[in-house]
Design an enzyme around this catalytic site. Sequence first.
Site, short mmCIF file in Angstrom:
data_model
loop_
_atom_site.label_atom_id
_atom_site.label_comp_id
_atom_site.label_asym_id
_atom_site.label_seq_id
_atom_site.Cartn_x
_atom_site.Cartn_y
_atom_site.Cartn_z
N GLU A 114 0.83 -1.22 0.00
CA GLU A 114 0.00 0.00 0.00
C GLU A 114 0.86 1.26 0.00
O GLU A 114 0.54 2.25 -0.66
CB GLU A 114 -0.94 -0.02 1.22
CG GLU A 114 -2.02 -1.09 1.09
CD GLU A 114 -2.78 -1.32 2.39
OE1 GLU A 114 -2.14 -1.59 3.43
OE2 GLU A 114 -4.02 -1.24 2.37
N GLU A 134 -3.81 -9.73 3.64
CA GLU A 134 -4.56 -9.47 4.88
C GLU A 134 -5.65 -10.50 5.16
O GLU A 134 -5.95 -10.78 6.33
CB GLU A 134 -5.19 -8.07 4.84
CG GLU A 134 -4.21 -6.92 5.04
CD GLU A 134 -3.55 -6.44 3.75
OE1 GLU A 134 -3.66 -7.13 2.72
OE2 GLU A 134 -2.93 -5.37 3.77
N1 COA Z 1 4.58 -7.58 11.31
C1 COA Z 1 5.41 -7.88 12.34
N2 COA Z 1 6.46 -8.69 12.22
C2 COA Z 1 6.70 -9.23 11.00
C3 COA Z 1 5.89 -8.95 9.90
C4 COA Z 1 4.79 -8.09 10.08
N3 COA Z 1 3.98 -7.74 9.07
N4 COA Z 1 6.37 -9.63 8.84
C5 COA Z 1 7.44 -10.30 9.27
N5 COA Z 1 7.65 -10.06 10.58
C6 COA Z 1 8.71 -10.59 11.44
C7 COA Z 1 8.51 -12.07 11.72
O1 COA Z 1 7.59 -12.25 12.78
C8 COA Z 1 9.91 -12.48 12.08
O2 COA Z 1 10.18 -12.07 13.39
P1 COA Z 1 11.00 -13.06 14.41
O3 COA Z 1 12.36 -13.19 13.76
O4 COA Z 1 11.02 -12.27 15.69
O5 COA Z 1 10.24 -14.32 14.46
C9 COA Z 1 10.77 -11.65 11.16
O6 COA Z 1 9.95 -10.55 10.73
C10 COA Z 1 11.21 -12.39 9.92
O7 COA Z 1 10.07 -12.93 9.28
P2 COA Z 1 9.90 -14.50 8.92
O8 COA Z 1 8.45 -14.79 8.86
O9 COA Z 1 10.74 -15.32 9.83
O10 COA Z 1 10.57 -14.50 7.47
P3 COA Z 1 10.26 -15.51 6.28
O11 COA Z 1 11.29 -15.25 5.26
O12 COA Z 1 10.09 -16.90 6.79
O13 COA Z 1 8.81 -15.06 5.72
C11 COA Z 1 7.15 -13.45 5.00
C12 COA Z 1 8.66 -13.79 5.14
C13 COA Z 1 7.07 -12.03 4.50
C14 COA Z 1 6.48 -14.40 4.00
C15 COA Z 1 6.46 -13.59 6.39
O14 COA Z 1 7.24 -12.87 7.35
C16 COA Z 1 5.06 -13.06 6.44
O15 COA Z 1 4.14 -13.70 5.96
N6 COA Z 1 4.87 -11.85 7.04
C17 COA Z 1 3.56 -11.27 7.26
C18 COA Z 1 3.05 -10.68 5.96
C19 COA Z 1 1.65 -10.10 6.17
O16 COA Z 1 0.71 -10.80 6.50
N7 COA Z 1 1.54 -8.78 5.97
C20 COA Z 1 0.30 -8.10 6.09
C21 COA Z 1 0.13 -7.56 7.47
S1 COA Z 1 -1.45 -6.76 7.64
#
Ligand code: COA
Length: 257
Positions: A114, A134
């Site tokens: 966004e 989301e």
């Molecule tokens: N908010 C808060 N923390 C987040 C985040 C978010 N939107 N996206 C990633 N993080 C954090 C993870 O919790 C993790 O923290 P930790 O190391 O303390 O556990 C760190 O960032 C690394 O992320 P991780 O999930 O381990 O990396 P990955 O390479 O396995 O996966 C993504 C990457 C982007 C696919 C995955 O992090 C994800 O799905 N994130 C959320 C995306 C999302 O739903 N966004 C919309 C929010 S409304």
Amino acid sequence: MELSAIILEIQDHIAILTINREKSLNALNKQVMSELDFLFSERLVNENLFGVIIQGAGEKAFAAGADITEFMALDVKSGSELSAKGHRIFNQIEAFHIPVIAAVHGYALGAGCELAMACHMRIATNEAMFGQPEVKLGLIPGYAGTQRLSMLVGKSKAMEYTLTADMIDANEAHRVGLVNHVVETGMHISKAKEIIAKISKKGPKAISNSIKTINAYFDKNEDGAEMEVRIFGESLNSSECKEGVSAFLEKRKPNFR
Ligand code: COA
């Protein structure tokens, strides 16, 4: 305001904003949003700038969404307020008077996508990934993602991407019009600078008026065509236009600044 979540660097009249929360994949928490608000409503307004570039720190993400850890504390009222605040801040970016370019490497998800969509243009590296995930959280996009994604890629693809929560890669994002250019990894900032340098040679008032008038097309409260007719006329009376037209007739480069 002291910046702690965004790094601001100004080089050659270009502001580079780096969202600096690498450990959370640059998730847009309250602090990042407040700093964006401050930057686009105060800090950058009176700087002598040609453009702004927004990027994420590190190699993995532009921004992987709003900060999900802040969601549990929200209720109906504070959730709507958060969304309204996000709309207001991103509208400021969209309305900014000089070009704002998102330089996307890695994930641009949820609020990250966004934010990129609120910028005037998007440059992606070939490792960029975009998405509105989301619905996986039982939510909908809240920082104008439903609106701007529909605007940029059309209703059909906006429906598909939002309802499936599927991520798309940079080439798909380019094919559907979500990003302007796809470049090799490491070249996104230089491509954004190249575009800003090109724009900086044009009439600054004409640039800000073009941004305003194009935005008006998508604003339900504005009559973009009426605005274009009015601003076109006003522009002809400006010193900037007199310089541009004289320079053309005298076969020289215009001196706008
Ligand atoms: N908010 C808060 N923390 C987040 C985040 C978010 N939107 N996206 C990633 N993080 C954090 C993870 O919790 C993790 O923290 P930790 O190391 O303390 O556990 C760190 O960032 C690394 O992320 P991780 O999930 O381990 O990396 P990955 O390479 O396995 O996966 C993504 C990457 C982007 C696919 C995955 O992090 C994800 O799905 N994130 C959320 C995306 C999302 O739903 N966004 C919309 C929010 S409304």
